[in-house]
Design a protein around this motif. Structure first.
Motif, PDB file in Angstrom:
ATOM      1  N   ASP A 141      -6.637   2.496  -9.738  1.00  0.00           N
ATOM      2  CA  ASP A 141      -5.645   3.077  -8.940  1.00  0.00           C
ATOM      3  C   ASP A 141      -6.342   2.783  -7.575  1.00  0.00           C
ATOM      4  OD1 ASP A 141      -7.770   5.097  -8.575  1.00  0.00           O
ATOM      5  OD2 ASP A 141      -7.378   6.350  -9.960  1.00  0.00           O
ATOM      6  N   ILE A 142      -6.189   3.360  -6.130  1.00  0.00           N
ATOM      7  CA  ILE A 142      -6.825   3.078  -5.445  1.00  0.00           C
ATOM      8  C   ILE A 142      -8.470   3.744  -5.128  1.00  0.00           C
ATOM      9  CG2 ILE A 142      -7.116   3.000  -2.449  1.00  0.00           C
ATOM     10  CD1 ILE A 142      -4.345   3.604  -1.947  1.00  0.00           C
ATOM     11  N   SER A 143      -8.893   4.408  -5.844  1.00  0.00           N
ATOM     12  CA  SER A 143     -10.119   5.139  -5.744  1.00  0.00           C
ATOM     13  C   SER A 143     -11.397   3.850  -6.833  1.00  0.00           C
ATOM     14  CB  SER A 143     -10.645   6.311  -6.664  1.00  0.00           C
ATOM     15  OG  SER A 143      -9.871   6.162  -7.874  1.00  0.00           O
ATOM     16  N   THR A 144     -10.259   3.304  -7.002  1.00  0.00           N
ATOM     17  CA  THR A 144     -11.386   2.155  -8.119  1.00  0.00           C
ATOM     18  C   THR A 144     -10.872   1.241  -8.631  1.00  0.00           C
ATOM     19  OG1 THR A 144      -9.540   2.842 -10.685  1.00  0.00           O
ATOM     20  CG2 THR A 144     -11.316   3.970 -10.122  1.00  0.00           C
ATOM     21  N   PHE A 145     -10.113   0.927  -7.379  1.00  0.00           N
ATOM     22  CA  PHE A 145      -9.319  -0.572  -7.345  1.00  0.00           C
ATOM     23  C   PHE A 145     -10.629  -1.787  -6.787  1.00  0.00           C
ATOM     24  CE2 PHE A 145      -7.522  -3.929  -3.798  1.00  0.00           C
ATOM     25  CZ  PHE A 145      -6.596  -4.515  -4.488  1.00  0.00           C
ATOM     26  N   ASP A 146     -11.997  -1.641  -6.643  1.00  0.00           N
ATOM     27  CA  ASP A 146     -12.968  -2.461  -6.410  1.00  0.00           C
ATOM     28  C   ASP A 146     -12.961  -3.387  -7.677  1.00  0.00           C
ATOM     29  OD1 ASP A 146     -13.185  -1.622  -3.563  1.00  0.00           O
ATOM     30  OD2 ASP A 146     -14.529  -0.306  -3.843  1.00  0.00           O
ATOM     31  N   ARG A 147     -12.861  -3.136  -8.486  1.00  0.00           N
ATOM     32  CA  ARG A 147     -13.288  -3.796 -10.208  1.00  0.00           C
ATOM     33  C   ARG A 147     -12.298  -4.458  -9.906  1.00  0.00           C
ATOM     34  NH1 ARG A 147     -12.544  -1.507 -15.774  1.00  0.00           N
ATOM     35  NH2 ARG A 147     -10.238  -1.590 -15.341  1.00  0.00           N
ATOM     36  N   THR A 148     -10.617  -4.616  -9.377  1.00  0.00           N
ATOM     37  CA  THR A 148      -9.780  -5.154 -10.067  1.00  0.00           C
ATOM     38  C   THR A 148     -10.279  -6.598  -8.593  1.00  0.00           C
ATOM     39  OG1 THR A 148      -8.473  -3.734 -11.087  1.00  0.00           O
ATOM     40  CG2 THR A 148      -6.957  -5.931  -9.769  1.00  0.00           C
ATOM     41  N   ALA A 149     -10.419  -5.955  -7.941  1.00  0.00           N
ATOM     42  CA  ALA A 149     -10.689  -6.381  -6.523  1.00  0.00           C
ATOM     43  C   ALA A 149     -11.301  -8.073  -6.659  1.00  0.00           C
ATOM     44  CB  ALA A 149     -10.973  -6.224  -4.795  1.00  0.00           C
ATOM     45  N   ARG A 150     -13.115  -7.052  -7.110  1.00  0.00           N
ATOM     46  CA  ARG A 150     -13.723  -8.358  -7.405  1.00  0.00           C
ATOM     47  C   ARG A 150     -13.011  -9.282  -9.039  1.00  0.00           C
ATOM     48  NH1 ARG A 150     -16.922  -5.072  -9.913  1.00  0.00           N
ATOM     49  NH2 ARG A 150     -16.519  -4.918 -12.135  1.00  0.00           N
ATOM     50  N   TRP A 151     -12.470  -9.453  -9.305  1.00  0.00           N
ATOM     51  CA  TRP A 151     -12.033 -10.301 -10.409  1.00  0.00           C
ATOM     52  C   TRP A 151     -11.367 -11.148  -9.602  1.00  0.00           C
ATOM     53  CZ3 TRP A 151      -9.649  -6.451 -14.479  1.00  0.00           C
ATOM     54  CH2 TRP A 151     -11.013  -5.892 -15.571  1.00  0.00           C
ATOM     55  N   ALA A 152     -10.310 -11.069  -9.132  1.00  0.00           N
ATOM     56  CA  ALA A 152      -9.869 -11.560  -8.120  1.00  0.00           C
ATOM     57  C   ALA A 152     -10.629 -12.450  -7.524  1.00  0.00           C
ATOM     58  CB  ALA A 152      -8.543 -10.998  -6.810  1.00  0.00           C
ATOM     59  N   TYR A 205       0.519  -1.277  -0.115  1.00  0.00           N
ATOM     60  CA  TYR A 205       0.310   0.454   0.043  1.00  0.00           C
ATOM     61  C   TYR A 205       0.743   1.263   0.060  1.00  0.00           C
ATOM     62  CZ  TYR A 205      -3.474   3.765   1.866  1.00  0.00           C
ATOM     63  OH  TYR A 205      -3.523   4.656   1.533  1.00  0.00           O
ATOM     64  N   ASP A 206       0.680   2.141  -0.965  1.00  0.00           N
ATOM     65  CA  ASP A 206       1.716   3.051  -1.259  1.00  0.00           C
ATOM     66  C   ASP A 206       0.059   4.198  -1.681  1.00  0.00           C
ATOM     67  OD1 ASP A 206       3.106   5.860  -1.475  1.00  0.00           O
ATOM     68  OD2 ASP A 206       4.796   4.112  -3.409  1.00  0.00           O
ATOM     69  N   PRO A 207       0.191   5.458  -0.606  1.00  0.00           N
ATOM     70  CA  PRO A 207      -0.878   6.537  -0.579  1.00  0.00           C
ATOM     71  C   PRO A 207      -0.012   7.793  -2.208  1.00  0.00           C
ATOM     72  CG  PRO A 207       0.788   6.735   1.319  1.00  0.00           C
ATOM     73  CD  PRO A 207       1.110   5.748   0.787  1.00  0.00           C
ATOM     74  N   ARG A 208       0.955   7.727  -2.166  1.00  0.00           N
ATOM     75  CA  ARG A 208       1.648   8.428  -3.111  1.00  0.00           C
ATOM     76  C   ARG A 208       0.385   8.221  -4.345  1.00  0.00           C
ATOM     77  NH1 ARG A 208       7.385   7.677  -3.155  1.00  0.00           N
ATOM     78  NH2 ARG A 208       6.800   5.003  -3.561  1.00  0.00           N
ATOM     79  N   GLY A 209       0.594   9.966  -4.891  1.00  0.00           N
ATOM     80  CA  GLY A 209      -0.117  10.117  -5.919  1.00  0.00           C
ATOM     81  C   GLY A 209      -1.899   9.339  -6.529  1.00  0.00           C
ATOM     82  N   ARG A 210      -1.288   8.690  -6.968  1.00  0.00           N
ATOM     83  CA  ARG A 210      -3.355   7.921  -7.088  1.00  0.00           C
ATOM     84  C   ARG A 210      -2.942   6.283  -6.609  1.00  0.00           C
ATOM     85  NH1 ARG A 210      -2.743   6.686 -13.503  1.00  0.00           N
ATOM     86  NH2 ARG A 210      -4.315   5.791 -12.557  1.00  0.00           N
ATOM     87  N   GLY A 211      -1.903   5.986  -5.584  1.00  0.00           N
ATOM     88  CA  GLY A 211      -2.276   5.549  -5.463  1.00  0.00           C
ATOM     89  C   GLY A 211      -1.995   4.259  -5.635  1.00  0.00           C
ATOM     90  N   LEU A 212      -0.882   3.587  -5.063  1.00  0.00           N
ATOM     91  CA  LEU A 212      -0.911   1.766  -5.212  1.00  0.00           C
ATOM     92  C   LEU A 212      -1.001   0.518  -4.344  1.00  0.00           C
ATOM     93  CD1 LEU A 212       2.386   2.391  -6.853  1.00  0.00           C
ATOM     94  CD2 LEU A 212       0.586   2.165  -8.034  1.00  0.00           C
ATOM     95  N   ILE A 213      -1.833  -0.473  -4.438  1.00  0.00           N
ATOM     96  CA  ILE A 213      -2.395  -1.354  -3.514  1.00  0.00           C
ATOM     97  C   ILE A 213      -2.198  -3.174  -3.947  1.00  0.00           C
ATOM     98  CG2 ILE A 213      -4.565  -0.400  -4.619  1.00  0.00           C
ATOM     99  CD1 ILE A 213      -5.094  -1.503  -1.128  1.00  0.00           C
ATOM    100  N   ALA A 214      -2.030  -3.797  -3.529  1.00  0.00           N
ATOM    101  CA  ALA A 214      -2.313  -4.989  -3.506  1.00  0.00           C
ATOM    102  C   ALA A 214      -3.258  -5.758  -2.788  1.00  0.00           C
ATOM    103  CB  ALA A 214      -0.799  -5.494  -4.362  1.00  0.00           C
ATOM    104  N   ARG A 215      -3.878  -6.883  -2.590  1.00  0.00           N
ATOM    105  CA  ARG A 215      -4.527  -7.261  -1.714  1.00  0.00           C
ATOM    106  C   ARG A 215      -4.640  -8.869  -2.160  1.00  0.00           C
ATOM    107  NH1 ARG A 215      -9.761  -4.340  -0.725  1.00  0.00           N
ATOM    108  NH2 ARG A 215      -8.880  -2.439   0.132  1.00  0.00           N
ATOM    109  N   VAL A 216      -4.937  -9.808  -1.469  1.00  0.00           N
ATOM    110  CA  VAL A 216      -4.545 -11.095  -1.621  1.00  0.00           C
ATOM    111  C   VAL A 216      -6.171 -11.438  -1.241  1.00  0.00           C
ATOM    112  CG1 VAL A 216      -3.662 -13.276  -0.756  1.00  0.00           C
ATOM    113  CG2 VAL A 216      -2.557 -11.357  -0.721  1.00  0.00           C
TER     114      VAL A 216
END
Length: 324
Positions: A143-154, A112-123
């Motif tokens: 990015d962090i604000s739109t990450f829910d879609r990728t998390a849903r795919w996972a 989790y890196d909050p800089r800029g638009r943000g980076l995140i990895a969730r298991v």
């Protein structure tokens, strides 16, 4: 000259067509977070353990893993409490330790890196005990604000593949935003490939199985550039504008390369060329490329390859399980 102008024209069209649902990007392009993570100076100045802490800028994941293996439980806990941002983003740190350091960003967050638009990895799933590991590498506008879609795919892939599989939703690089030059060039993908390689190396030194990479849209450009330096078992691309390679051999990988593209995916209108740095090259679903092409006739849209019930999600789970 006419052939050159034709290629240049198609490259410019790539700039207009590659993308997703966002608006126009700024002319200056996305800024990739640079420099040390917040808290790095305090980390490097910390001599309370009587030993030098690994420099995040130079230490390899193997170096980091060896350092943390030398610590007591109490020492690890103190580093988590005093330097959560560094510990939570340092590849090579044990999985459970990273979870603890990133707890403020949610459960089972591996980075989790909050800089800029943000980076995140969730298991999704039990990563430490998984028999199989997959990593989803998303495309533009994530990015962090739109990450829910990728998390849903996972979550959908993990459910389809079974409880012995852990799936990592990895929004760990700065993606293109909107439609603009960033989408048609490899600048952000090159930075992303470097980060992806380091991330997968961190999984390797943690003793985890070689991952299957699932790379969507611009994420397939990242995976193409990372292919030669990752220990991925499979590289699966979908809705790909190209992998910056003429064919599978040019990727320089021992991974099995798979490709899918729906007939209803607008990416099919993107010219598969690379001229003057614009465009991403050959179509991975073409017969000349050499990837194993997956069925995708029932996928309704560019962002629907992980939709439950589709032939692609079924095929993805079979790849993860080693059944294809």
């Amino acid at each position: 000259m006419r052939r050159f102008m034709t290629l240049l024209t198609t490259a410019v069209l790539t700039t207009l067509l590659v993308g997703s649902t966002g608006g126009w990007a700024s002319a200056s392009g996305e800024r990739v977070p640079g420099g040390p993570l917040p808290g790095t100076a305090a980390w490097l100045a910390d001599d309370s353990l009587g030993k030098k802490l690994p420099d995040p800028a130079t230490a390899t994941p193997s170096d980091v893993a060896a350092f943390f293996a030398s610590l007591t439980g109490a020492q690890r806990q103190r580093l988590i409490e005093d330097h959560p941002t560094v510990v939570g983003n340092l590849d090579g740190v044990p999985v459970k330790v990273r979870y603890q350091a990133n707890a403020s960003a949610g459960e089972q967050v591996l980075a989790y890196d909050p800089r800029g638009r943000g980076l995140i990895a969730r298991v999704v799933g039990d990563l430490e005990n998984a028999a199989r590991v997959s990593v989803i590498v998303p495309g533009s506008d994530i990015d962090i604000s739109t990450f829910d879609r990728t998390a849903r795919w996972a979550a959908d892939l993990q459910e389809e593949a079974g409880e012995d599989t852990a799936v990592i939703a990895w929004a760990g690089y700065t993606t293109p935003s909107g439609i603009g030059l960033d989408l048609a060039t490899g600048r952000l993908a090159e930075a992303g490939a470097e980060r992806l390689n380091r991330f997968t190396e961190g999984l390797d030194v943690a003793g985890l199985p070689s991952p299957s990479l699932f790379c969507h849209s611009y994420g397939s450009v990242v995976c193409g550039l990372a292919a030669s330096d990752t220990d991925a078992r499979d590289i699966v691309v979908m809705g790909s504008p190209g992998m910056r390679a003429d064919d599978v051999t040019a990727l320089g990988t021992d991974a099995h390369v798979w490709a899918a593209r729906s007939p209803d995916d607008w990416i099919g209108r993107v010219p598969h060329v690379e001229v003057l740095g614009l465009g991403h090259g050959a179509d991975p679903t073409s017969s000349d490329f050499g990837a194993t092409v997956l069925p995708a006739d029932d996928v309704p849209a560019h962002d629907a390859y992980f939709t439950p019930g589709t032939s692609t999600l079924t095929a993805f789970a079979a790849i993860v399980d080693g059944e294809r």
